[in-house]
Each structure stands twice: as structure tokens, then as C-alpha cells.
Design a protein around this motif. Structure first.
Motif, short mmCIF file in Angstrom:
data_model
loop_
_atom_site.label_atom_id
_atom_site.label_comp_id
_atom_site.label_asym_id
_atom_site.label_seq_id
_atom_site.Cartn_x
_atom_site.Cartn_y
_atom_site.Cartn_z
N LEU A 150 -1.51 13.62 -12.24
CA LEU A 150 -1.91 13.34 -10.86
C LEU A 150 -2.63 12.01 -10.77
N ILE A 151 -3.50 11.74 -11.74
CA ILE A 151 -4.42 10.61 -11.56
C ILE A 151 -3.86 9.31 -12.14
N VAL A 152 -3.35 9.37 -13.37
CA VAL A 152 -3.07 8.12 -14.09
C VAL A 152 -2.03 7.22 -13.40
N PRO A 153 -0.86 7.73 -13.05
CA PRO A 153 0.13 6.79 -12.48
C PRO A 153 -0.36 6.13 -11.19
N THR A 154 -1.05 6.93 -10.33
CA THR A 154 -1.49 6.36 -9.06
C THR A 154 -2.50 5.25 -9.29
N VAL A 155 -3.44 5.50 -10.22
CA VAL A 155 -4.46 4.47 -10.47
C VAL A 155 -3.82 3.21 -11.05
N LEU A 156 -2.89 3.44 -12.01
CA LEU A 156 -2.18 2.29 -12.61
C LEU A 156 -1.49 1.46 -11.54
N MET A 157 -0.75 2.16 -10.67
CA MET A 157 0.00 1.50 -9.62
C MET A 157 -0.93 0.67 -8.75
N TYR A 158 -2.08 1.28 -8.46
CA TYR A 158 -3.06 0.61 -7.59
C TYR A 158 -3.49 -0.72 -8.19
N PHE A 159 -3.80 -0.71 -9.48
CA PHE A 159 -4.26 -1.96 -10.07
C PHE A 159 -3.12 -2.93 -10.28
N VAL A 160 -1.96 -2.42 -10.71
CA VAL A 160 -0.83 -3.31 -10.99
C VAL A 160 -0.43 -4.08 -9.74
N VAL B 230 3.90 17.23 -11.34
CA VAL B 230 3.14 18.41 -11.76
C VAL B 230 4.01 19.66 -11.69
N PHE B 231 4.80 19.76 -10.60
CA PHE B 231 5.69 20.92 -10.50
C PHE B 231 6.69 20.93 -11.65
N GLY B 232 7.20 19.70 -11.98
CA GLY B 232 8.14 19.60 -13.08
C GLY B 232 7.51 20.05 -14.40
N LEU C 115 -4.73 20.26 -18.28
CA LEU C 115 -5.12 18.86 -18.50
C LEU C 115 -3.97 17.89 -18.29
N PRO C 116 -2.78 18.17 -18.84
CA PRO C 116 -1.68 17.24 -18.55
C PRO C 116 -1.43 17.10 -17.06
N ALA C 117 -1.57 18.19 -16.29
CA ALA C 117 -1.32 18.10 -14.85
C ALA C 117 -2.31 17.14 -14.20
N GLY D 2 0.81 -1.21 0.00
CA GLY D 2 0.00 0.00 0.00
C GLY D 2 0.84 1.26 0.00
N ALA D 3 1.99 1.21 0.70
CA ALA D 3 2.82 2.43 0.78
C ALA D 3 3.28 2.86 -0.60
N LEU D 4 3.49 1.86 -1.52
CA LEU D 4 3.98 2.24 -2.85
C LEU D 4 2.99 3.14 -3.57
N VAL D 5 1.71 2.85 -3.37
CA VAL D 5 0.70 3.70 -4.01
C VAL D 5 0.82 5.14 -3.52
N ILE D 6 1.05 5.27 -2.21
CA ILE D 6 1.19 6.62 -1.65
C ILE D 6 2.40 7.32 -2.23
N TYR D 7 3.52 6.55 -2.33
CA TYR D 7 4.72 7.18 -2.88
C TYR D 7 4.49 7.62 -4.31
N THR D 8 3.77 6.77 -5.08
CA THR D 8 3.49 7.16 -6.45
C THR D 8 2.73 8.46 -6.51
N PHE D 9 1.74 8.59 -5.61
CA PHE D 9 0.96 9.82 -5.61
C PHE D 9 1.84 11.02 -5.30
N LEU D 10 2.72 10.87 -4.29
CA LEU D 10 3.61 11.98 -3.95
C LEU D 10 4.52 12.31 -5.13
N ALA D 11 5.00 11.25 -5.80
CA ALA D 11 5.87 11.49 -6.95
C ALA D 11 5.12 12.22 -8.05
N SER D 12 3.84 11.89 -8.22
CA SER D 12 3.12 12.57 -9.30
C SER D 12 2.88 14.04 -8.97
N ILE D 13 2.80 14.37 -7.65
CA ILE D 13 2.71 15.80 -7.30
C ILE D 13 3.98 16.52 -7.73
N LEU D 14 5.14 15.85 -7.47
CA LEU D 14 6.39 16.45 -7.93
C LEU D 14 6.38 16.60 -9.44
#
Lengths: 408, 445, 255
Positions: free
Chosen positions: A239-249, A211-213, A233-235, A197-209
Motif C-alpha cells: 500500500l505504502i511503498v509504490p505510492t511514496v516512490l511515485m510521489y518522489f519520482v 493487496v487483493f492480489g 506486513l507485505p500488504a 498528480g493524477a498518476l500518484v492517485i492511480y498508483t495508490f488505486l493500483a496498490s489496493i488491487l
């Protein structure tokens, strides 16, 4: 030919202690120090005598004793066999949680109300003025009690969610099957983390970074090549796609514990007690009114000439706000904003009035009453708030100095 | 002759164009509504939302007030009358307004006393707030604290008279001695006042009272020389909030000024004492200080003395308020231009004279809006004493009234009443502050 | 008469104002303004305070709205259409009495802000242009300082350079030297004279009559919201025709 000589030193006389400025300040300080020592010894003496008469002493050993009382809202596990120390830690965590959440929502309320108050729309700006004036002029304790009484009386009792014996439908069901508003609190789903579960959280945090990038990339593209790149729209996608992917994978490692109606009460899920909700909401909406005034004053403080000059250069109002007004307004808004955050933290001690177990309720309330250790408990309580306030103030000073407008 | 265009040269207007009214549709109500309320899709949505909110508020509140019930004895009777129509049960206020205002145990025959004190408060405060009233009224302002104490707490009139006497003697002593130096004047004043109180102490002892009034203190001289005493623990209701608010704010002003000056001083010890005090008080919530007043402060007084809870609370709230006032005044001192200090020095004034005659008057004027903010905040904070079981307005509502069998469950009406009382006072004070700010700004042009 | 004022002014119309009226609420602040400005002209507008002269030039770049009449700048009609306003504002530069530099940005950033965000000029190019104009106003060494660190005269020159970075064809000046100490007025006026000599179309609201004499093709006198008199500088100052003009000039030039 002149010979430089030292001016003749006046010989020291006793009356200079009062009259000459240099010695006078020494005299005053000596007197002040003496007075301070005398006052403290009198107080200390009284304290010692009173303590002896009551058969008490000053010691913090009671912190290691079992507390013997329950705490209804527990961010970390706790039971009545745990020590007073642990009870205080639970209380401190409760204080920080409600203060943090209230700061967030108060800022949202305050910024919206402050900006809307400046709008051209007469109805909206008058409504916002009404909000600000009504909430600022009534004590926060009264608001807290009103909101608590309303939530405790207006929401349905848990009984109405129970399944009746005859098999018919209950009077009320959960909203969307996940939330229930009752007069004992709000029941919401709890996130349960599986192995990865922690990996999903890290992915979300990474996707926030990420967006800044993206924003930085868009800005550089504008500066270097003069091309604008769409950002919104890209932002969202990032935010959404990687976290959802990670969750299912990972095989859905994050579960949700839904509150479900058992025989008599809800099982599972997270219960946010009425006292917590009331305190959170009351602090937000009360402090939001003050923050609205700060935001309004900050924006008004920027002279009209700034936006006129920017408009004369051809900038549109969105860009004017972002590039010219807001950077300057934030310098004016942020210091009083921080002191409002400190006020929220201090006002959270009102929790004791509605039964929310923050630090004042545990350490300053039940622990103090049960052990009778008034002086030690109150001292520790004040130390906690003091440390918190001083740290935040120091950080704010650092921030202020770093963004100060440079002048001659 | 320059090559300027023929059509642009040498124009003279001989008749003035009179002012004309603006074209219709460019001004007036329709244009105003178009521009302000409906100028774009977002604005239109917001306007409709705003109108809907106002409508729901009115629809929700008006019937509640219109169907309100008065003149019944308890909540069950109220419910009978409204019959589930959702009317307010204002009868509770009608029945209990005295308790809400004066507390549970203040003798009802004596209600005229705090009421008189309250009315006189406006008279006493008026020359301070409105500067164009005659300065002679300030004498009444000086008398008022003693008069108000005697009215509210009662006792023989000699108590406030001897207290006032001490201050008067001290003031004259100060005037005589301050020519030598400010410090000697101050010490002399304090010494003279203490001496006066020590000498007149015998006047207020019970033995003397027996001699002066005979055995019938409630007799013919009542009203002029003696009022029945009311113990502090019998004070309550909104009156308690007002007393705490006015007393603590007034006391904290001189202390706050002293702290602000001390914090600015060049003497490290004085400065650090003030800094530590101010930062400590500002960093802790008021509730913890009230806990100190409730359970801790008694340990620091000499053994065998008991100090009223209300006095302990006044001490702690005054300390609290003076720290915040000190910060406001420090801001006022910092806003003063450096040239004022230099001008005072160049005229040969010493520290005390410069501060008293030049720096402080200007700094205080600048700090008025901030100080009024602190005063309003403090007044609202006096409700916290309900947490340490004192029966101020909030304590009365939560305690005796809502837990009585007659009125359990009547909460909207009572809290609306409390909120309205506080709103009226606080809004009034903040309006005064805005008025004052506007007046002072034009003065500074 | 010196050569500057004798320069041939073209036939091309830069600004055309016809029958323009403006109200603040019910107050009729600009009345029946008719004004045609040709490319390359330098016009000085003077008048007592409250006469509407600042309001007039602020209408030209849409900082103020007019209710009646038409204003056409460089062929574009000034309407509430944002595209028109954008076009006009990129052709017209403005300098304010109180400079209005952005205090949180460096001088260089002040000058490159609009070219980057409005014209989408790449940053390097914008900075080169900015340095060019900062050299022109003679303060290239202050490029990395902040406005608060400069004197009043330097700030106003930066404001002029900032407007020039958008390469406008018309420059508006709203009392550019009124907020300056006397010894700094000359450096700003010299900059404006240089601009004029290069052929820039200028409308200048000012009390500096020496500048008007030296540089202006036309001097316009406004009072109570209307144009009362306009003439060449020499005629205007030596031979004012209207009584109000005579009164105003006697007050201004008397001391």
C-alpha cells in the motif's frame, strides 16, 4: 365409452358482477379505478383554480434564472450569478458528500459498538448498551442541534488565532501547524494536484488491487501446497511503498495548501463548516446506534451450534469467525444495513436546521422561497430522493438474490 | 462372555453423591472479574478505558448538577450565583416549563385540560396494551378520541357527541348489513354515518348554540357543556409532539392495514396503487412531506377554504406513517404459515371473513414489535415540524426561549430537558415492546 | 451375542476421566465422574434428560470446561492450554443432534474446510479424502449440493463424513438420531454400525436401545450428574441392578 365434453357455461347475469369471484375482482378494480380518476380530477381541478387565482402556472423555467444567493460550502465552483439549476446541483453534491461520509463513519461506529456489546467484558458491554439506548431514544434533530451548538460554542473563535498587534504570540496556534478547530469550522490542508498528480492517485488505486492480489496468492498457496504465507506486513508495504516512490519520482506533484493565518482570517486550506461537521457527526453517531443493534442481532442469529461444530473440527476462534460465522451473519446484517444507509441519506435533509446547504436547503429552501415555485421545487426535491432510494433498493434486491442460501 | 476389561465391567452405585458447592476461586466475584474483565491484555486495556470513561463522565456531570441554580429570573442572575463554578442554570426550566410543555399561547388557565387528556390517555390505551384487563374498558377507549378532542380544542360538547353518534350509527348499520356481504356492510355503514352527520349538522351551528345556551355560554353550564375554544395555531410545546404522535399513529394503523392487504391482493390495479403509494412515501424524507403540508397542500383544497396547518401536518404525517406500518404488517402477513389461509378457505370463509377473523389477528400479533418501532420513530420525527416553524418542544426552545433576552445562551439545560423528556417516553415504549415480545414468544411455544 | 460385541478390546487407554466435577455457577452438573475408555470400545450413555450425559461428552473435546478432576485423551491432558485443546480436537470427532452443517458451503466444502485450514492439507488431497468418506456414507453424488437441499438423514451422514475427514481416533455422538424422522434413523445407525465394525472408539449418547444391544461393549446409565450403573448390554437390559436404572428402562422400553 365416455365422451369428454366441456362443462356447461353458466349464462352471464348481472348479479355475477358482485358475486362470482372472477367478475367481482373486475368490478372492484373498475370501481377503484373510477374512484381514483374522480379523486384526481377533483384535486387537479382545485389545483388549476387555485393557481389561476394566484396568477401562477406550473413551469420549470425558473431553473434557468440566476440564483442570487451564495452557498457557503461549495464542492464545485459556484457564485451568486449562477443559475438555480447549478445551485441545486451544488446542493445535491453536498447531500451526497455528507451522506457518503456519514455512512462510512456510522458503519465504523456501529460495527465496533455491536461487536463490543457482545463481548464478555461486562463494563464495555454495558457502556455500549448505554450508548445504543441513549442515542436511539432521542430524536436525531435534537442531537444535531446539540452537537452543532457545542461545536459552535466550545471551539475557539477565530480571533484567538490572530497575531496580536504587539507582536507577541497568538493565543492559539494550529495543531501540528496543519489543522485548526474554530467555532466556524475546522480548517484542514487541501490537496493541490500538479501536472502529474493524477498518476500518484492511480498508483495508490493500483496498490489496493495489489493487496487483493496478494491475498488471493496466499490463499492459493494454502490450498495447493498447504503452506501459509504472511499477509499483513507485505500488504502494508504494497500500500505504502509504490505510492511514496511515485510521489518522489514525479517530483512531488501533489502539494498541500496549508491554512495560514492572514490578517483577519485563515487563508488557504479547506474549511469544513461547523454545520457540515455537526451534521456528519450527528448522523454517524445516531445511525451507528441502530447499526450496532443490527450487527448484534446478525451475529446472535447464527446458532451456537455452528461455532461449536467448527470448534469440534479444530478451528480456532479467529478462523471460526472468518470462515463460518461472518459469511452467514453478513447475509442477515446487510439488508437492514442498507436501509440504515437510506435513512442517513433521508435524514441528511435535516441540514436545513443547522444551515448546511444540501439539496433541501438550496432547492427546497432558498430557491423555493425566492421564486415562490413551491410545487415544482418540492416535486423535484422528492424526485431526487426517490430516485436515489429506489436505485439503492433495486441494487440491494439483486445482491440479496445472488447470495441467497440454497434450499430445497 | 465378551473380552471386556475386568475393571470396566458391572458397576452399580448405591448411594447418591450429594451436590457440593464449587471450589473457591472457581466461582464468585473474583473469578467473575478475572474472566470477564481482565481475561487477557486486550480485555484489561478495554476495562481500564471503560472505567476511565465512566469516571470522566461522572466527574464532568455531577458538579454541574450539584451546583445547579433555581429560582432566579434570567441568565445573568444565574451567572452571578454560580460565579463561574460551572453549575447548571435549571432556573430556566423552572420559569418556562409551562411553555415548554404547552406552547407559547395556550391559555394558562386551561392547562388542566390537556393534562387530564394525557392522564386519560393511559387509561384508554391500557386495555389495548395489556390483554388481561377487562374488555369493558375498551368502551372507554372508543369514547376517548372524542373526549380528548373536546378537552384539548374546546367548543361545545355537541360537536364530539354528534361525531361519535355518526360512528355509532354506522357501526350498528354495519352489524345489520354485514350478513349480506362485507362490502354492503361497509357501504351501508358509511352511508348511515354520513346521513347522521348531515342530519345533526344543525345542532352545532352557531345559531343553535345561541338558542340552547342563551347569550351567556360561559355561565352556569360551563364545564359540562362548553369549554373555551383554543385555536390549533396556539398549540405547542411537548403537548404538540404528543398530539401529533398519538393521532397520527392511531390513524395510520387502519390505513396501514388496508395498504398491506391491498399490496398483497391479486387484483393488479389495487396492488399497483398500493405499491406506488408505499414506495413513493418510503423513498422521500419526512421533511419534504412537511414542505408539502406547509406550502403545496393548500393548492389541492377547494378554493376559498383554509385548513389548519396542524390538520395538514396531521394528514401528511399520517400518510408517512401508514406506509411504514403497511410494510411491517406485510412482513407479519408473510410470516403467517400458508396453512392458515388454506384452513380458512377450506372452512368456507370468504375473503373478508377470513381476513377479519383469522389472518389479521395473527398477523397483527406478529407485527407488534415492528409497529412499535415505527411508532417510536414517528414520535421522534414529530420534532421535524419545528423546521416548518411550528412551535413544538424543539421549536419552542430554538425560538421564543433561546432568543429571549432573559435566557439567550442557556442551551445545555434546555436541550438536556428536551432530551430527557423524549428519552423517558421512547425508552418506556421500547421497554413495553420488549416485554410484549417476551410474553408473546412464550405464548408461541 | 454377535461378533461385533465380542471383539477383543485392547489394553490401550483412549480416554481417562478421573474424579471429574463440573458446575454451572452453583449448580453441580457432573459429580465425581470416573471413566476409562479403551481403544476400540463402543460405549453407549443413556439417562433421563438433565442427567448430564451430553455435558459429559462435550467436556471430552473441550466444548465445556470442567472445574475439578482430570480428563486425558490419547495421552494428552485436557487443560486450558490451547495447544493441548487443538491436539485433542484433531483426534476426536463429534456429531451433533442438529447436524450443524455450514449452510453457506457445499457438502464438499463442509468436509474440506477443517483439513485445509487446520491440517494445511492441499486442496486436491482434501477433496479426494472427502469424496472417499462421502462414498463411505453412501452419498457421493450430493457433493456439490448445499445442506439446505438435503434431507435430515443425509445431512447427519454428511456430518459424520465431515468429522471423519479429520481422521479422528475417537468419535463422539450427541443424540445423533433424535432430530430425525423415523424412516431416516436406520440409514444413520447403519453408518455408525459400519464405523464400529471397523474398530473406531465411540462414545454415543442415544436413546436407540437396539443399537446399544447390537454394537455396544458397555452401556452406562447416568442420572443427576453421576454414573449410576454400567454393564455389558445384555446384563444391563435384562438385569438392571439399581432402582433408578430399572425405572428408566421401564419408561424407555415399555412402549
Amino acid at each position: 365409452m365416455t365422451i369428454a365434453t366441456d362443462p356447461p357455461k353458466a349464462s352471464f347475469r348481472l348479479s355475477m358482477l358482485i358475486n362470482a369471484t372472477r367478475y367481482r375482482s373486475y368490478t372492484f378494480q373498475a370501481i377503484a379505478l373510477l374512484a381514483l380518476i374522480v379523486v384526481f380530477s377533483i384535486l387537479g381541478n382545485n389545483l388549476a383554480q387555485n393557481l389561476a387565482a394566484a396568477g401562477l402556472n406550473i413551469s420549470y423555467e425558473f431553473l434557468g434564472d440566476p440564483a442570487g444567493y451564495d452557498i457557503n460550502q461549495q464542492p464545485i465552483p459556484y457564485n451568486s450569478q449562477d443559475t438555480h439549476m447549478r445551485a441545486s446541483v451544488v446542493g445535491a453534491l453536498n447531500t451526497l458528500i455528507v451522506a457518503f461520509l456519514a455512512c462510512l463513519t456510522a458503519t465504523v461506529f456501529g460495527v465496533i459498538a455491536g461487536v463490543l456489546r457482545l463481548s464478555n467484558n461486562w463494563i464495555i458491554s454495558k457502556l455500549m448498551s448505554l450508548y445504543v439506548e441513549i442515542f436511539r431514544n432521542i430524536p436525531v434533530l435534537i442531537w444535531l442541534i446539540i452537537i452543532f451548538t457545542v461545536t459552535a460554542n466550545v471551539f475557539a473563535p477565530i480571533a484567538e488565532f490572530r497575531l496580536p498587534r504587539d507582536g507577541s504570540d497568538p493565543e492559539r496556534t494550529l495543531i501540528f501547524g496543519v489543522m485548526a478547530f474554530t467555532n466556524q469550522g475546522v480548517f484542514i490542508p487541501k490537496l493541490v494536484f500538479g501536472d502529474n498528480g493524477a498518476l500518484v492517485i492511480y498508483t495508490f488505486l493500483a496498490s489496493i488491487l495489489g493487496v487483493f492480489g496478494l491475498r488471493r496468492y496466499a490463499r492459493n498457496k494454502l490450498f495447493n501446497e498447504g503452506k501459509t504465507v504472511p499477509v499483513l506486513l507485505p500488504a502494508l508495504a504494497i500500500l505504502i511503498v509504490p505510492t511514496v516512490l511515485m510521489y518522489f519520482v514525479l517530483g512531488r506533484p501533489v502539494g498541500v495548501d496549508l491554512p495560514e493565518m492572514g490578517r483577519f482570517r485563515f487563508e488557504g486550506g479547506l474549511q469544513l463548516r461547523t454545520s457540515f461537521i455537526a451534521l456528519w457527526f450527528a448522523l454517524s453517531i445516531y445511525t451507528g446506534a441502530f447499526i450496532a443493534e443490527n450487527v448484534r442481532a446478525g451475529i446472535l442469529a447464527i446458532s451456537k451450534g455452528q461455532s461449536e461444530a467448527a470448534a469440534a473440527l479444530g478451528l480456532r476462534s479467529g478462523r471460526i469467525m472468518n470462515l463460518v460465522i461472518l459469511p452467514q451473519a453478513l447475509r442477515v446484517i446487510i439488508p437492514p444495513l442498507i436501509s440504515q444507509y437510506l435513512n442517513i441519506t433521508k435524514n441528511s435533509s435535516l441540514a436545513i436546521a443547522v444551515g448546511y446547504m444540501d439539496l433541501t436547503g438550496t432547492l427546497g429552501g432558498i430557491t423555493l422561497n425566492q421564486t415562490g415555485r413551491a410545487i415544482e421545487s418540492v416535486l423535484l426535491l422528492m424526485l431526487f430522493y426517490l430516485t436515489f432510494s429506489l436505485t439503492i433498493s433495486a441494487l440491494m434486491n439483486v445482491y440479496n438474490n445472488s447470495i441467497k442460501l440454497k434450499e430445497r | 462372555m465378551s473380552d471386556t476389561h475386568a475393571q470396566t465391567v458391572a458397576f452399580v452405585r448405591h448411594t447418591e453423591i450429594p451436590p457440593a458447592p464449587p471450589p473457591a476461586g472457581q466461582a464468585g466475584a473474583v473469578k467473575w472479574m478475572r474472566e470477564n474483565l481482565f481475561s487477557g491484555p486486550f480485555n484489561t486495556v478495554m476495562t481500564l478505558l471503560g472505567v476511565y470513561i465512566i469516571y470522566s463522565l461522572i466527574v464532568g456531570i455531577f458538579p454541574w448538577i450539584a451546583n445547579s441554580v433555581w429560582g432566579v429570573d434570567n441568565i445573568r442572575a444565574c451567572r452571578e450565583v454560580t460565579q463561574g463554578n460551572g453549575g447548571a442554570c435549571f432556573a430556566v426550566i423552572e420559569q418556562r416549563w409551562q411553555q415548554l410543555l404547552f406552547g407559547f399561547e395556550y391559555p394558562s388557565t386551561e392547562y388542566w385540560r390537556p393534562t387530564t387528556a394525557f392522564v386519560l390517555l393511559f387509561v384508554a390505551v391500557a386495555p389495548v396494551l395489556f390483554l388481561n384487563l377487562p374488555r369493558a374498558l375498551l368502551i372507554f377507549t372508543g369514547i376517548y378520541p372524542f373526549l380528548a378532542y373536546w378537552l384539548i380544542w374546546g367548543g361545545i360538547i355537541l360537536i364530539p357527541i354528534t361525531a361519535a353518534l355518526g360512528f355509532i350509527v354506522g357501526y350498528f348499520a354495519f352489524k345489520r348489513l354485514e350478513h349480506n356481504s362485507f362490502a354492503i356492510g361497509l357501504f351501508g355503514a358509511v352511508a348511515a354515518a354520513v346521513l347522521t352527520w348531515w342530519l345533526t349538522d344543525f345542532l352545532i351551528q352557531p345559531a343553535t348554540r345561541g338558542v340552547l345556551f342563551g347569550t351567556d355560554p360561559d355561565g352556569m353550564l360551563r364545564g359540562l357543556l362548553y369549554q373555551p375554544e383554543v385555536a390549533s395555531r396556539n398549540m405547542g410545546g411537548f403537548m404538540l409532539n404528543m398530539i401529533l404522535g398519538t393521532v397520527c399513529v392511531s390513524l395510520s394503523l387502519p390505513i396501514g392495514i388496508a395498504l398491506a392487504l391491498g399490496r398483497q391482493s391479486h387484483m393488479p390495479i389495487i396492488k399497483w396503487i398500493c405499491v406506488i403509494f408505499i414506495e413513493f412515501i418510503r423513498g422521500v424524507p419526512l421533511i419534504t412531506l412537511l414542505f408539502v403540508a406547509n406550502v403545496v397542500l393548500a393548492y389541492f383544497f377547494p378554493p376559498e377554504t383554509t385548513i389548519d396547518l396542524i390538520l395538514r401536518v396531521i394528514i401528511m404525517i399520517t400518510m408517512f406513517s401508514s406506509a411504514y406500518i403497511a410494510e411491517v404488517i406485510r412482513g407479519g402477513l408473510a410470516a403467517l404459515p400458508r396453512g392458515q389461509y388454506e384452513a380458512a378457505d377450506s372452512l368456507g370463509l370468504d375473503y373478508a371473513q377470513a381476513t377479519r377473523l383469522i389472518i389479521m389477528p395473527q398477523a397483527l400479533k406478529i407485527s407488534i414489535p415492528g409497529s412499535v418501532n415505527v411508532a417510536v420513530g414517528l414520535f421522534k420525527d414529530t420534532t421535524l415540524v419545528s423546521v416548518i416553524s411550528m412551535f413544538d418542544l424543539v421549536g419552542m426552545i430554538r425560538g421564543p426561549i433561546l432568543s429571549s433576552t432573559d435566557w439567550a445562551g442557556v442551551y445545555w439545560e434546555l436541550w438536556a430537558f428536551a432530551a430527557a423528556l423524549f428519552f423517558v417516553v421512547c425508552y418506556g415504549i421500547s421497554q413495553y415492546s420488549q416485554w410484549l415480545e417476551r410474553k408473546l414468544q412464550t405464548g408461541h411455544r | 451375542m454377535n461378533d461385533t460385541a465380542a471383539m477383543k478390546v485392547s489394553d490401550e487407554v483412549a480416554i481417562d476421566i478421573q474424579a471429574m466435577n463440573k458446575w454451572y455457577g452453583t449448580f453441580h452438573v457432573l459429580r465425581d465422574i470416573d471413566l476409562t475408555v479403551y481403544r476400540g470400545e463402543r460405549i453407549v450413555i443413556c439417562g433421563p434428560s438433565g442427567s448430564g450425559k451430553s455435558t459429559l461428552i462435550r467436556c471430552i473435546n473441550a466444548l465445556e470446561e470442567h472445574q475439578q478432576g482430570s480428563i486425558t485423551v490419547d495421552g494428552t491432558l485436557l487443560s486450558s492450554d490451547l495447544k493441548n485443546i487443538d491436539t485433542i480436537r484433531s483426534e476426536v470427532g463429534m456429531c451433533f443432534q442438529h447436524f450443524n452443517l455450514f449452510p453457506h458451503l457445499t457438502i464438499l466444502e463442509n468436509c474440506t474446510l477443517a483439513p485445509i485450514w487446520v491440517r494445511k492439507t492441499p486442496k486436491k488431497e482434501a477433496e479426494a479424502t472427502a469424496m472417499h468418506f462421502l462414498e463411505k456414507v453412501k452419498i457421493p453424488d450430493q457433493a456439490l449440493k448445499y445442506p439446505g437441499q438435503l434431507s435430515g438423514g443425509q445431512q447427519q451422514r454428511v456430518a459424520i463424513a465431515r468429522s471423519l475427514c479429520m481422521k479422528p481416533r475417537i468419535m463422539l455422538f450427541d443424540e445423533p438420531t433424535s432430530a430425525l424422522d423415523p424412516e431416516m434413523i436406520k440409514e444413520v445407525l447403519d453408518t455408525m454400525i459400519e464405523l464400529a465394525e471397523e474398530g473406531m472408539t465411540m462414545l454415543c449418547v442415544t436413546h436407540e436401545m437396539g443399537f446399544a444391544r447390537q454394537v455396544a461393549n458397555r452401556v452406562i446409565f447416568m442420572d443427576a450428574g453421576q454414573i449410576v450403573e454400567q454393564n455389558e448390554p445384555e446384563e444391563f437390559f435384562n438385569n438392571p441392578k439399581s432402582e433408578r436404572t430399572q425405572l428408566f428402562l421401564s419408561q424407555i422400553l415399555g412402549h
